[in-house]
Motif scaffolding. Structure first.
Motif, PDB file in Angstrom:
ATOM      1  N   ALA A  82     -24.674 -43.351  -0.072  1.00 59.61           N
ATOM      2  CA  ALA A  82     -24.634 -43.862   1.356  1.00 59.61           C
ATOM      3  C   ALA A  82     -22.868 -44.294   1.740  1.00 59.61           C
ATOM      4  CB  ALA A  82     -25.366 -45.091   1.426  1.00 59.61           C
ATOM      5  N   VAL A  83     -22.481 -44.689   0.546  1.00 61.53           N
ATOM      6  CA  VAL A  83     -20.860 -44.972   1.107  1.00 61.53           C
ATOM      7  C   VAL A  83     -20.227 -43.739   1.277  1.00 61.53           C
ATOM      8  CG1 VAL A  83     -18.785 -45.741  -0.100  1.00 61.53           C
ATOM      9  CG2 VAL A  83     -20.830 -47.193  -0.205  1.00 61.53           C
ATOM     10  N   LEU A  84     -20.455 -42.376   0.397  1.00 65.67           N
ATOM     11  CA  LEU A  84     -19.721 -41.291   0.577  1.00 65.67           C
ATOM     12  C   LEU A  84     -20.096 -40.725   2.288  1.00 65.67           C
ATOM     13  CD1 LEU A  84     -20.060 -39.518  -2.606  1.00 65.67           C
ATOM     14  CD2 LEU A  84     -18.164 -40.369  -1.896  1.00 65.67           C
ATOM     15  N   GLU A  97     -31.373 -45.687  -9.714  1.00 63.65           N
ATOM     16  CA  GLU A  97     -31.529 -45.009  -8.451  1.00 63.65           C
ATOM     17  C   GLU A  97     -30.942 -45.820  -7.259  1.00 63.65           C
ATOM     18  OE1 GLU A  97     -35.862 -44.273  -8.055  1.00 63.65           O
ATOM     19  OE2 GLU A  97     -35.944 -42.544  -9.450  1.00 63.65           O
ATOM     20  N   LEU A  98     -30.977 -47.031  -7.215  1.00 65.82           N
ATOM     21  CA  LEU A  98     -30.322 -47.721  -6.486  1.00 65.82           C
ATOM     22  C   LEU A  98     -29.129 -47.775  -6.401  1.00 65.82           C
ATOM     23  CD1 LEU A  98     -30.890 -49.828  -3.986  1.00 65.82           C
ATOM     24  CD2 LEU A  98     -31.028 -51.800  -5.855  1.00 65.82           C
ATOM     25  N   LYS A  99     -28.283 -47.687  -7.550  1.00 65.86           N
ATOM     26  CA  LYS A  99     -26.804 -47.717  -7.552  1.00 65.86           C
ATOM     27  C   LYS A  99     -26.602 -46.197  -6.960  1.00 65.86           C
ATOM     28  CE  LYS A  99     -26.115 -50.815 -11.652  1.00 65.86           C
ATOM     29  NZ  LYS A  99     -25.836 -50.913 -13.020  1.00 65.86           N
ATOM     30  N   GLN A 100     -27.076 -45.103  -7.395  1.00 65.88           N
ATOM     31  CA  GLN A 100     -26.962 -43.910  -6.958  1.00 65.88           C
ATOM     32  C   GLN A 100     -27.182 -43.623  -5.504  1.00 65.88           C
ATOM     33  OE1 GLN A 100     -29.288 -40.761  -8.742  1.00 65.88           O
ATOM     34  NE2 GLN A 100     -28.083 -39.436  -8.437  1.00 65.88           N
ATOM     35  N   LEU A 101     -28.078 -44.460  -5.054  1.00 63.07           N
ATOM     36  CA  LEU A 101     -28.359 -44.661  -3.492  1.00 63.07           C
ATOM     37  C   LEU A 101     -26.991 -44.921  -2.852  1.00 63.07           C
ATOM     38  CD1 LEU A 101     -31.967 -45.128  -3.111  1.00 63.07           C
ATOM     39  CD2 LEU A 101     -30.860 -42.867  -2.524  1.00 63.07           C
ATOM     40  N   TRP A 102     -26.788 -46.268  -3.519  1.00 61.81           N
ATOM     41  CA  TRP A 102     -25.502 -46.870  -2.658  1.00 61.81           C
ATOM     42  C   TRP A 102     -24.279 -45.932  -2.656  1.00 61.81           C
ATOM     43  CZ3 TRP A 102     -25.094 -50.632   0.503  1.00 61.81           C
ATOM     44  CH2 TRP A 102     -25.940 -51.752   0.498  1.00 61.81           C
ATOM     45  N   VAL A 131     -18.448 -42.414   4.823  1.00 58.11           N
ATOM     46  CA  VAL A 131     -16.947 -42.033   4.987  1.00 58.11           C
ATOM     47  C   VAL A 131     -16.811 -40.892   5.650  1.00 58.11           C
ATOM     48  CG1 VAL A 131     -15.069 -41.760   3.580  1.00 58.11           C
ATOM     49  CG2 VAL A 131     -16.288 -43.569   2.922  1.00 58.11           C
ATOM     50  N   ILE A 132     -17.468 -39.767   5.262  1.00 59.78           N
ATOM     51  CA  ILE A 132     -17.653 -38.472   5.854  1.00 59.78           C
ATOM     52  C   ILE A 132     -18.045 -38.624   7.398  1.00 59.78           C
ATOM     53  CG2 ILE A 132     -18.610 -36.210   5.671  1.00 59.78           C
ATOM     54  CD1 ILE A 132     -19.057 -36.667   2.740  1.00 59.78           C
ATOM     55  N   LEU A 133     -19.044 -39.117   7.809  1.00 60.02           N
ATOM     56  CA  LEU A 133     -19.438 -39.312   9.141  1.00 60.02           C
ATOM     57  C   LEU A 133     -18.315 -39.923   9.940  1.00 60.02           C
ATOM     58  CD1 LEU A 133     -21.503 -38.953  10.996  1.00 60.02           C
ATOM     59  CD2 LEU A 133     -22.574 -41.069  10.475  1.00 60.02           C
ATOM     60  N   LEU A 134     -17.703 -40.967   9.382  1.00 62.17           N
ATOM     61  CA  LEU A 134     -16.696 -41.739  10.285  1.00 62.17           C
ATOM     62  C   LEU A 134     -15.452 -40.703  10.309  1.00 62.17           C
ATOM     63  CD1 LEU A 134     -16.681 -45.416   8.697  1.00 62.17           C
ATOM     64  CD2 LEU A 134     -17.326 -44.414  10.960  1.00 62.17           C
ATOM     65  N   SER A 135     -15.435 -40.016   9.406  1.00 63.05           N
ATOM     66  CA  SER A 135     -14.021 -39.055   9.251  1.00 63.05           C
ATOM     67  C   SER A 135     -14.216 -38.251  10.597  1.00 63.05           C
ATOM     68  CB  SER A 135     -13.669 -38.527   8.031  1.00 63.05           C
ATOM     69  OG  SER A 135     -13.488 -39.390   7.107  1.00 63.05           O
ATOM     70  N   ILE A 136     -15.415 -37.546  10.431  1.00 63.88           N
ATOM     71  CA  ILE A 136     -15.994 -36.333  11.309  1.00 63.88           C
ATOM     72  C   ILE A 136     -15.731 -37.007  13.011  1.00 63.88           C
ATOM     73  CG2 ILE A 136     -17.836 -35.044  12.604  1.00 63.88           C
ATOM     74  CD1 ILE A 136     -18.662 -34.709   9.447  1.00 63.88           C
ATOM     75  N   LEU A 137     -16.425 -38.307  13.012  1.00 68.73           N
ATOM     76  CA  LEU A 137     -16.438 -38.677  14.440  1.00 68.73           C
ATOM     77  C   LEU A 137     -14.853 -38.951  14.905  1.00 68.73           C
ATOM     78  CD1 LEU A 137     -19.350 -41.240  14.118  1.00 68.73           C
ATOM     79  CD2 LEU A 137     -19.393 -39.130  15.413  1.00 68.73           C
ATOM     80  N   LEU A 138     -14.171 -39.753  14.017  1.00 67.56           N
ATOM     81  CA  LEU A 138     -12.671 -40.024  14.320  1.00 67.56           C
ATOM     82  C   LEU A 138     -11.898 -38.645  14.736  1.00 67.56           C
ATOM     83  CD1 LEU A 138     -10.655 -42.090  14.596  1.00 67.56           C
ATOM     84  CD2 LEU A 138     -10.032 -41.510  12.213  1.00 67.56           C
TER      85      LEU A 138
END
Length: 505
Positions: free
Chosen positions: A258-260, A250-255, A263-270
């Protein structure tokens, strides 16, 4: 009280008020008493005629009421007033009448005051034997009165002592009774506490027995629980190992999620940031273009062909008339003004000192051009330091131009005046241009004005409004404003520009 303090002015004031109240209430006794008091007060301050007036009235009032004691005092007041006026015959008659009333009533106080007064009267009449007789009589009466007062005081003190003695005995008995009552209450409370203690002891013994039974039952339950815990422990170990494996997955899946998400949030903000910057750049370019057009209009308004042509004609006229000094001054001022306008026009904000100098030069040129047909004044707030302040260039001049061309020179008047003021307020600074010309809304028809060499329509006001709008778009928090209104009593025009403070520091 004021009489005892010898403040007779206050005593008379309050006694007079008391008489008025007594008269309004129909209280004849109080009215008569205060009338007699006023006689004594006026005699004490040397107003003997008023003292006699109130004293004689008091005698009549007290005789009507049958108050012989007060009549005796009133007679003595009247006798004293007559004596002080030098009328010893009248004084002696009233003094003897007062003494007789004191003797009839057996009142030492009246006899004492009457004897003292008669002693002074007989001394004034050069009758020393009679004066000495009444003086000794007054002294004996004083001693008698003092002795009587002392006897009364001794009797009062004796009675007070006996009373205090009995009161102390009563208090001691009361304290003793209270103390006995307290002891009885304490004994009762002690007996009740002992009874409660025995009851609590029995209850405690019963509780201890109950606790022993409960402890035995608890031990049996603990044995059963220990057996069950041993069985559960082996099961929990197996579950724990399985849970640890699941937690790692579950921890690996959460990481990964979180990374995805990052990345999506930074793309939208940019994306939105770039879009916002593009809009801001477009908006700034639009504002800059509009501001440049507005400033060009302001330059054209200041350096309009009529103004330049008329100034040059004036210079030529002075040269032709051999008035070289004035022609030279005109050329110098015109050159300085032209240079200031051209230098200021290259910036959106200039030092206020330069803009202030430019509008002063412009006004001086206009005044000289129109043969000083109007006066002018520039007022600066003492709190403003022009070198530390920035102003938009070429913003004030159109208001001065309109005041001169459309207000002051349209109709000739001896007191034509222009006032330009720069003041500080709570929100910023305000520039006010005031004239006493023909007034707002009372302009002549455009043809007659145009024939005098004045512009038919001023483009300055429209330019000012556009630039105020630009300033408000650039700094929405500090609003700039522009208003024109008629002057006081409908005479002249007042134009006001208010701007936010922009510091040069």
């Amino acid at each position: 009280m004021y009489s005892r303090e010898k403040n007779y002015a206050k005593a008379i004031l309050y006694a007079d008020s008391a008489i008025k109240l007594a008269d309004a209430l129909g209280d004849k006794m109080s009215y008569a008493r205060e009338t007699g008091n006023l006689s004594g007060y006026y005699s004490s301050i040397g107003k003997y005629d008023q003292a006699l007036s109130y004293g004689l009235r008091a005698i009549e009032l007290n005789k009507t009421l049958g108050n012989t004691k007060s009549v005796g005092f009133n007679l003595q007041n009247v006798s004293s007033a007559y004596a002080k006026k030098g009328n010893t015959r009248q004084a002696k008659g009233y003094g003897l009448a007062s003494l007789k009333i004191g003797q009839d009533l057996k009142m030492p106080e009246i006899q004492r005051d009457a004897s003292e007064g008669l002693s002074e009267i007989y001394e004034a009449l050069n009758m020393p034997d009679s004066a000495l007789y009444y003086y000794k009589r007054a002294a004996l009466l004083k001693d008698s009165i003092n002795n009587s007062r002392k006897r009364d005081e001794i009797a009062r003190l004796s009675i007070q002592y006996e009373f205090d003695k009995k009161e102390t005995g009563y208090k001691q008995q009361q304290v003793l009774a209270d103390e006995q009552l307290k002891q009885q209450r304490l004994q009762l409370a002690l007996n009740a506490e002992q009874l409660n203690a025995s009851i609590r002891l029995r209850s405690l013994q019963q509780v201890q027995l109950q606790n022993e039974k409960l402890q035995k039952e608890e031990k049996q339950k603990l044995l059963l629980i220990a057996e069950n815990n041993g069985k559960l422990q082996s099961v929990k170990v197996k579950q724990l190992s399985q849970q640890q494996r699941l937690n790692k997955l579950e921890l690996k899946q959460l990481w990964l999620y979180a990374v995805l998400a990052i990345v999506i949030l930074l793309s939208i903000l940019l994306f939105f940031h770039n879009k916002y910057r593009i809009r801001q750049l477009r908006f700034k370019n639009t504002l800059q273009q509009q501001l440049s057009e507005s400033e060009l209009k302001a330059i054209r308004s200041q350096m309009n062909p009529h103004f330049i042509f008329n100034v040059l004609n004036s210079i030529e006229s002075y040269i032709m008339d051999n008035d070289k000094k004035i022609a030279s001054r005109l050329i110098q001022k015109f050159a300085a003004l032209s240079r200031l306008i051209l230098e200021n026009s290259t910036k959106s904000l200039v030092i206020a000192e330069r803009e202030w100098k430019a509008i002063k030069l412009y006004t001086e040129l206009e005044a000289m051009r129109y043969n000083n047909t109007f006066s002018y004044e520039f007022k600066l707030d003492e709190r403003i330091e022009l070198k530390e302040l920035l102003l938009p260039p070429m913003l004030i001049q159109p208001l001065i131009e309109n005041a001169i061309l459309h207000g002051l020179i349209v109709e000739t008047r001896a007191d034509a005046h222009l006032l330009v003021s720069l003041e500080r307020n709570q929100t910023g600074i305000c520039i006010t241009v005031t004239d006493n010309g023909i007034g707002f809304g009372n302009r002549q028809n455009p043809k007659s004005i145009f024939q005098k060499g004045i512009k038919e329509k001023s483009m300055g006001l429209e330019s000012i409004r556009e630039r105020i709008a630009m300033i408000n778009k650039q700094a929405p928090a500090n609003k700039a404003s522009f208003s024109i209104k008629p002057g006081s009593n409908g005479i002249g025009t007042v134009a006001i520009i208010c701007l936010p403070v922009v510091s040069n520091l």
